[in-house]
Design a protein around this motif. Structure first.
Motif, PDB file in Angstrom:
ATOM      1  N   LYS A 272       0.835  -1.202   0.000  1.00  0.00           N
ATOM      2  CA  LYS A 272       0.000   0.000   0.000  1.00  0.00           C
ATOM      3  C   LYS A 272       0.872   1.255   0.000  1.00  0.00           C
ATOM      4  N   MET A 273       1.980   1.228   0.782  1.00  0.00           N
ATOM      5  CA  MET A 273       2.851   2.396   0.828  1.00  0.00           C
ATOM      6  C   MET A 273       3.556   2.584  -0.512  1.00  0.00           C
ATOM      7  N   ALA A 274       3.896   1.472  -1.135  1.00  0.00           N
ATOM      8  CA  ALA A 274       4.585   1.552  -2.430  1.00  0.00           C
ATOM      9  C   ALA A 274       3.691   2.212  -3.473  1.00  0.00           C
ATOM     10  N   LEU A 275       2.380   2.020  -3.337  1.00  0.00           N
ATOM     11  CA  LEU A 275       1.454   2.655  -4.270  1.00  0.00           C
ATOM     12  C   LEU A 275       1.499   4.168  -4.134  1.00  0.00           C
ATOM     13  N   LYS A 276       1.736   4.629  -2.879  1.00  0.00           N
ATOM     14  CA  LYS A 276       1.692   6.063  -2.599  1.00  0.00           C
ATOM     15  C   LYS A 276       2.990   6.764  -2.995  1.00  0.00           C
ATOM     16  N   SER A 277       4.126   6.134  -2.722  1.00  0.00           N
ATOM     17  CA  SER A 277       5.385   6.862  -2.872  1.00  0.00           C
ATOM     18  C   SER A 277       6.285   6.208  -3.905  1.00  0.00           C
ATOM     19  N   LYS A 278       6.776   7.014  -4.829  1.00  0.00           N
ATOM     20  CA  LYS A 278       7.629   6.503  -5.893  1.00  0.00           C
ATOM     21  C   LYS A 278       8.991   6.066  -5.341  1.00  0.00           C
ATOM     22  N   ALA A 279       9.531   6.863  -4.405  1.00  0.00           N
ATOM     23  CA  ALA A 279      10.848   6.541  -3.848  1.00  0.00           C
ATOM     24  C   ALA A 279      10.781   5.211  -3.100  1.00  0.00           C
ATOM     25  N   PHE A 280       9.716   5.036  -2.326  1.00  0.00           N
ATOM     26  CA  PHE A 280       9.549   3.797  -1.554  1.00  0.00           C
ATOM     27  C   PHE A 280       9.383   2.615  -2.505  1.00  0.00           C
ATOM     28  N   ARG A 281       8.666   2.854  -3.604  1.00  0.00           N
ATOM     29  CA  ARG A 281       8.424   1.799  -4.582  1.00  0.00           C
ATOM     30  C   ARG A 281       9.737   1.358  -5.233  1.00  0.00           C
ATOM     31  N   ASP A 282      10.552   2.358  -5.587  1.00  0.00           N
ATOM     32  CA  ASP A 282      11.844   2.019  -6.163  1.00  0.00           C
ATOM     33  C   ASP A 282      12.658   1.179  -5.191  1.00  0.00           C
ATOM     34  N   PHE A 283      12.536   1.493  -3.893  1.00  0.00           N
ATOM     35  CA  PHE A 283      13.302   0.771  -2.883  1.00  0.00           C
ATOM     36  C   PHE A 283      12.799  -0.651  -2.709  1.00  0.00           C
ATOM     37  N   THR A 284      11.475  -0.826  -2.619  1.00  0.00           N
ATOM     38  CA  THR A 284      10.953  -2.170  -2.339  1.00  0.00           C
ATOM     39  C   THR A 284      10.871  -3.034  -3.595  1.00  0.00           C
ATOM     40  N   GLU A 285      10.439  -2.455  -4.713  1.00  0.00           N
ATOM     41  CA  GLU A 285      10.219  -3.281  -5.892  1.00  0.00           C
ATOM     42  C   GLU A 285      11.397  -3.275  -6.848  1.00  0.00           C
ATOM     43  N   GLY A 286      12.305  -2.330  -6.646  1.00  0.00           N
ATOM     44  CA  GLY A 286      13.478  -2.267  -7.508  1.00  0.00           C
ATOM     45  C   GLY A 286      13.193  -1.510  -8.785  1.00  0.00           C
ATOM     46  N   LYS A 287      14.264  -1.159  -9.471  1.00  0.00           N
ATOM     47  CA  LYS A 287      14.114  -0.389 -10.709  1.00  0.00           C
ATOM     48  C   LYS A 287      14.565  -1.256 -11.870  1.00  0.00           C
TER      49      LYS A 287
END
Lengths: 285, 66
Positions: free
Chosen positions: A78-93
């Motif tokens: 849910k947090m990854a949906l909200k924040s791009k920086a967090f998403r890059d951290f958890t899901e990788g680029k």
């Protein structure tokens, strides 16, 4: 209580719990999961497995552990949906493997991909020559997305400059001999229209296995009885053919008349009809 | 076939094209297709009017074949 009943009850409870937890965790395909989601899925399953077959363990511990292993990935998602920086951290680029047609060896090494792995991934994308690739990026899920060079991309109508009529999704109006009212209404048609069209084809509705109508209201059917030949829709091709015939007639009249006024009129209208054919033919094919 | 009846045949074909285009433009769900059909229908109407005059003129010239 005998042990087998305990195991039975535990199994049923944990199956239900596991079912809902995985449902709430989302409907991503297994190959789209990142490593964290993958591992938490395995752990959830393992907790359920251990507590199902071992009646000595405390059942409430199973529930607590499962809720924790559910809450954390759920919260992260849910947090990854909200924040791009967090998403890059958890899901990788994504990592660029090929840029401007050149292979990035450093990135390959960093991701632990050998040249063979890269070639295999390219072959999965139907590319056998690395120099055909303009740009390729390794997605966080592990699949390689490839943009071939312009000349190696499939030819489209846009490249050829062909104008095509827009089409919308066709609707299935008859299934297993039953009329579906909602798709018919989507095309603003009704059962009377359907009956008329089927009458035109000389088939009865009981014999129709599947009937679909496109956005221009052309009906195509498949019958239960495969021995009966169904006519293809002829309305549009017929119309185009009639237009072409009239155009030819007008030109013929223009050639055969000796009256200059009539000649001019036939020629003018012949041209007009030719223009009309040119504009309408994409919509009639 | 006289010239008059040939032109008459063409005239009726044009009329039928116009009607078919009208049906198609009413049936289609797509705005762009609808506009194309309507535009062509207008063109057909103009051609039809010209041809109608020609049919009348020819029937005056060939009264014996009326």
């Amino acid at each position: 209580m005998p042990e087998w009943i305990i195991i039975l009850l535990r199994s049923l409870t944990l199956i239900t719990l596991l079912f809902f937890l995985t449902k709430w965790l989302g409907t991503k395909h297994l190959s789209q999961l990142n490593i964290f989601e993958y591992i938490s899925g395995i752990v959830l399953g393992s907790i359920a497995a251990i507590h199902t077959v071992d009646p000595d363990t405390n059942f409430s511990y199973a529930v607590i552990a499962m809720v924790v292993w559910f809450m954390v990935p759920f919260g992260v998602e849910k947090m990854a949906l909200k924040s791009k920086a967090f998403r890059d951290f958890t899901e990788g680029k994504g990592v660029v493997f090929i840029q401007d047609g050149k292979i990035m060896e450093d990135n390959l090494k960093k991701e632990g991909y050998s040249t063979d792995d890269l070639l295999e991934k390219l072959r999965n994308n139907n590319i056998f020559l690395a120099s055909d690739v303009e740009f390729a990026v390794l997605e966080p899920t592990g699949s390689l997305s490839v943009l071939p060079k312009r000349e190696n991309r499939p030819l489209t109508a846009k490249d050829l400059g062909i104008k095509l009529a827009p089409t919308k999704e066709p609707q299935t109006v008859v299934m297993d001999g039953n009329v579906l009212l909602e798709p018919l209404a989507n095309l603003s048609l009704n059962t009377n229209w359907l009956e008329t069209e089927l009458d035109k084809m000389n088939v009865s509705i009981e014999n129709v296995f599947l009937a679909q109508a496109d956005s221009d209201g052309q009906l195509t059917v498949d019958l239960y009885d495969d021995m009966i030949a169904v006519p293809a829709p002829t309305e549009k091709p017929l119309l185009l053919a009639t237009m072409k015939k009239c155009q030819a007639d007008l030109e013929l009249f223009a050639l055969s008349t000796e009256n200059p006024e009539s000649k001019e009129m036939y020629q003018r209208n012949g041209k007009k009809l030719q223009n009309a054919i040119d504009t309408i033919s994409p919509y009639l094919s | 076939m006289t010239v008059g009846s040939q032109v008459k045949g063409c005239y009726s074909s044009i009329k039928s094209i116009e009607a078919s285009l009208g049906i198609l433009s009413n049936k289609t769900q797509n705005v762009e297709s609808k506009q194309a059909f309507e535009h062509t229908e207008q063109l057909m109407k103009q051609i039809k009017n010209d041809l109608q005059k020609q049919v009348v003129m020819l029937s005056k010239q060939e009264p014996q074949y009326k």
